[in-house]
Design a protein around this motif. Structure first.
Motif, PDB file in Angstrom:
ATOM      1  N   UNK A 135      40.930  40.557  53.260  1.00 34.19           N
ATOM      2  CA  UNK A 135      40.871  39.411  52.350  1.00 34.19           C
ATOM      3  C   UNK A 135      40.098  39.776  51.084  1.00 34.19           C
ATOM      4  N   UNK A 136      38.956  40.436  51.255  1.00 29.14           N
ATOM      5  CA  UNK A 136      38.153  40.851  50.103  1.00 29.14           C
ATOM      6  C   UNK A 136      38.911  41.851  49.240  1.00 29.14           C
ATOM      7  N   UNK A 137      39.648  42.767  49.874  1.00 26.94           N
ATOM      8  CA  UNK A 137      40.443  43.744  49.121  1.00 26.94           C
ATOM      9  C   UNK A 137      41.535  43.048  48.327  1.00 26.94           C
ATOM     10  N   UNK A 138      42.175  42.046  48.936  1.00 26.44           N
ATOM     11  CA  UNK A 138      43.215  41.292  48.240  1.00 26.44           C
ATOM     12  C   UNK A 138      42.627  40.515  47.070  1.00 26.44           C
ATOM     13  N   UNK A 139      41.468  39.919  47.274  1.00 27.54           N
ATOM     14  CA  UNK A 139      40.820  39.177  46.192  1.00 27.54           C
ATOM     15  C   UNK A 139      40.503  40.090  45.015  1.00 27.54           C
ATOM     16  N   UNK A 140      39.993  41.286  45.321  1.00 26.46           N
ATOM     17  CA  UNK A 140      39.668  42.243  44.258  1.00 26.46           C
ATOM     18  C   UNK A 140      40.925  42.664  43.500  1.00 26.46           C
ATOM     19  N   UNK A 141      42.026  42.858  44.221  1.00 33.11           N
ATOM     20  CA  UNK A 141      43.277  43.252  43.563  1.00 33.11           C
ATOM     21  C   UNK A 141      43.765  42.161  42.611  1.00 33.11           C
ATOM     22  N   UNK A 142      43.810  40.934  43.088  1.00 32.24           N
ATOM     23  CA  UNK A 142      44.388  39.862  42.271  1.00 32.24           C
ATOM     24  C   UNK A 142      43.436  39.384  41.178  1.00 32.24           C
ATOM     25  N   UNK A 143      42.167  39.673  41.320  1.00 31.87           N
ATOM     26  CA  UNK A 143      41.263  39.407  40.208  1.00 31.87           C
ATOM     27  C   UNK A 143      41.611  40.299  39.019  1.00 31.87           C
ATOM     28  N   UNK A 144      42.036  41.523  39.303  1.00 35.96           N
ATOM     29  CA  UNK A 144      42.417  42.466  38.245  1.00 35.96           C
ATOM     30  C   UNK A 144      43.890  42.302  37.832  1.00 35.96           C
ATOM     31  N   UNK A 145      44.680  41.688  38.706  1.00 39.69           N
ATOM     32  CA  UNK A 145      46.114  41.502  38.457  1.00 39.69           C
ATOM     33  C   UNK A 145      46.440  40.025  38.665  1.00 39.69           C
ATOM     34  N   UNK A 146      46.218  39.189  37.655  1.00 39.45           N
ATOM     35  CA  UNK A 146      46.309  37.732  37.822  1.00 39.45           C
ATOM     36  C   UNK A 146      47.640  37.265  38.394  1.00 39.45           C
ATOM     37  N   UNK A 147      47.597  36.370  39.377  1.00 38.48           N
ATOM     38  CA  UNK A 147      48.807  35.895  40.042  1.00 38.48           C
ATOM     39  C   UNK A 147      49.481  34.761  39.271  1.00 38.48           C
ATOM     40  N   UNK A 148      50.712  34.465  39.656  1.00 40.77           N
ATOM     41  CA  UNK A 148      51.419  33.308  39.089  1.00 40.77           C
ATOM     42  C   UNK A 148      50.868  32.014  39.694  1.00 40.77           C
ATOM     43  N   UNK A 149      50.741  32.006  41.026  1.00 41.70           N
ATOM     44  CA  UNK A 149      50.190  30.845  41.712  1.00 41.70           C
ATOM     45  C   UNK A 149      48.672  30.982  41.829  1.00 41.70           C
ATOM     46  N   UNK A 150      47.983  29.870  41.894  1.00 41.53           N
ATOM     47  CA  UNK A 150      46.557  29.905  42.199  1.00 41.53           C
ATOM     48  C   UNK A 150      46.382  30.426  43.628  1.00 41.53           C
ATOM     49  N   UNK A 151      45.472  31.370  43.792  1.00 44.40           N
ATOM     50  CA  UNK A 151      45.182  31.937  45.112  1.00 44.40           C
ATOM     51  C   UNK A 151      43.813  31.469  45.576  1.00 44.40           C
ATOM     52  N   UNK A 152      43.767  30.799  46.702  1.00 46.68           N
ATOM     53  CA  UNK A 152      42.502  30.436  47.339  1.00 46.68           C
ATOM     54  C   UNK A 152      42.228  31.450  48.437  1.00 46.68           C
ATOM     55  N   UNK A 153      41.027  32.003  48.437  1.00 45.16           N
ATOM     56  CA  UNK A 153      40.607  32.947  49.469  1.00 45.16           C
ATOM     57  C   UNK A 153      39.597  32.240  50.373  1.00 45.16           C
ATOM     58  N   UNK A 154      39.973  32.057  51.640  1.00 40.49           N
ATOM     59  CA  UNK A 154      39.169  31.276  52.566  1.00 40.49           C
ATOM     60  C   UNK A 154      38.747  32.128  53.760  1.00 40.49           C
ATOM     61  N   UNK A 155      37.441  32.322  53.907  1.00 36.82           N
ATOM     62  CA  UNK A 155      36.876  32.978  55.091  1.00 36.82           C
ATOM     63  C   UNK A 155      36.417  31.859  56.020  1.00 36.82           C
ATOM     64  N   UNK A 156      37.181  31.641  57.080  1.00 36.43           N
ATOM     65  CA  UNK A 156      36.940  30.495  57.947  1.00 36.43           C
ATOM     66  C   UNK A 156      35.914  30.799  59.028  1.00 36.43           C
ATOM     67  N   UNK A 157      35.117  29.800  59.347  1.00 34.17           N
ATOM     68  CA  UNK A 157      34.206  29.806  60.488  1.00 34.17           C
ATOM     69  C   UNK A 157      34.902  29.070  61.642  1.00 34.17           C
ATOM     70  N   UNK A 158      34.419  29.271  62.851  1.00 38.97           N
ATOM     71  CA  UNK A 158      34.844  28.453  63.976  1.00 38.97           C
ATOM     72  C   UNK A 158      36.242  28.682  64.511  1.00 38.97           C
ATOM     73  N   UNK A 159      36.877  29.802  64.168  1.00 34.87           N
ATOM     74  CA  UNK A 159      38.202  30.065  64.728  1.00 34.87           C
ATOM     75  C   UNK A 159      38.124  30.255  66.230  1.00 34.87           C
ATOM     76  N   UNK A 160      37.095  30.968  66.677  1.00 38.15           N
ATOM     77  CA  UNK A 160      36.954  31.264  68.104  1.00 38.15           C
ATOM     78  C   UNK A 160      36.602  30.016  68.918  1.00 38.15           C
ATOM     79  N   UNK A 161      36.267  28.935  68.238  1.00 34.30           N
ATOM     80  CA  UNK A 161      35.904  27.687  68.913  1.00 34.30           C
ATOM     81  C   UNK A 161      36.988  26.622  68.739  1.00 34.30           C
ATOM     82  N   UNK A 162      38.218  27.082  68.529  1.00 32.92           N
ATOM     83  CA  UNK A 162      39.323  26.144  68.457  1.00 32.92           C
ATOM     84  C   UNK A 162      39.897  25.921  67.078  1.00 32.92           C
TER      85      UNK A 162
END
Length: 302
Positions: A135-162
């Protein structure tokens, strides 16, 4: 005959050269996964000191990359209560790169794991420090190569808890839910001895299949499509990570991951078992897909 052979060889060189080039900093990628899976992070169980340490590292990387926060903060707090654990303040980490469209692609990976059990640290290198590193690598790439769509990068908590973090994000999204047109979720990308990364979800959303088919194989990683049909039973990954929360709300998704391996949810899921070449190219395949789908999906202008 020699001339024909030479021309044939030359014709293959551009393709080979492009396939070798990584759209990411491999050294940084491996540093990110190693640090997030260090013993000092104590398995990153939601609500623990180790989780807070992981949050601080990810926040530092968000800032270094230059992701924009929503309303002045990368943090989204929420409460977890289930049979296994109550967490008064779990935390999603969310930043974005603005696009030219009012439509949004959410790129996600959970950073929590299962913590310490019976005195053993479950470092969760593949599950899912690997997804966060990508995710961090993708964010770094698209920061340098602006996307057409807005990109939200979400590091989620609590996946292992449902899948709690993804649910909290979608219950109180930073943009209107109708603006989210795709979730690209990553969960386990770094350990596979066959060089196989799966993309799951096109069975439910066949309109995404042409974009997946445009993603070329890389020397150490190939993209396979599947693990998304109900008749596959436990091999159907539809419900098995954060993308399911998007699917429940009829938001299309593609989930990238490897098949289970002997280290899955074991204390041996350590950095030493990562396949570095495969991992770098698996992360690159995800970036390749986001590049393609960002161009392929329709958008409305702001």
């Amino acid at each position: 005959m020699k001339k024909i052979f030479l021309l044939a060889c030359l014709a293959t060189l551009p393709l080979f050269g492009n396939a070798q080039k990584l759209p990411l900093d491999k050294k940084q990628l491996l540093q990110d996964i190693e640090l997030l899976a260090a013993d000092s992070m104590q398995g990153r169980l939601s609500g623990t000191e180790g989780s807070q340490m992981a949050q601080q590292y990810i926040l530092k990387r968000f800032q270094e990359i230059g992701l924009k926060p929503f309303n002045g903060s990368y943090k989204q707090h929420f409460r977890i209560e289930n049979k296994r654990l109550t967490v008064e303040q779990a935390t999603n980490l969310v930043g974005y790169i603005p696009g030219k469209s009012d439509k949004v692609i959410v790129v996600s990976a959970h950073y929590d794991h299962v913590g310490v059990r019976n005195g053993e640290i479950y470092n969760g290198t593949d599950d899912n420090a690997s997804g966060v590193g990508a995710l961090l690598a993708a964010a770094a790439y698209f920061k340098k190569n602006p996307p057409k769509h807005t990109l939200i990068f979400a590091a989620f908590d609590g996946e292992e808890l449902g899948l709690q973090g993804a649910n909290a994000f979608l219950e109180k999204p930073p943009v209107d839910l109708e603006q989210i047109i795709l979730n690209v979720n990553m969960d386990m990308l770094s350990i596979n001895n066959k060089g196989e990364l799966y993309a799951s979800g096109s069975h439910h959303y066949p309109q995404l299949l042409p974009s997946l088919q445009k993603v070329a194989a890389r020397p150490k990683a190939k993209l396979l499509i599947g693990h998304d049909k109900p008749e596959q039973g436990p091999n159907d990954w539809t419900t098995q990570s954060d993308h399911f929360q998007f699917h429940k709300r009829k938001i299309p998704y593609i989930y990238f991951g490897v098949e289970d391996h002997p280290h899955y949810h074991k204390p041996t899921d350590d950095f030493v078992n990562v396949n570095p070449e495969f991992y770098a190219e698996a992360a690159a395949l995800v970036i390749d897909f986001v590049k393609v789908v960002d161009k392929d999906l329709p958008s409305s202008k702001k």
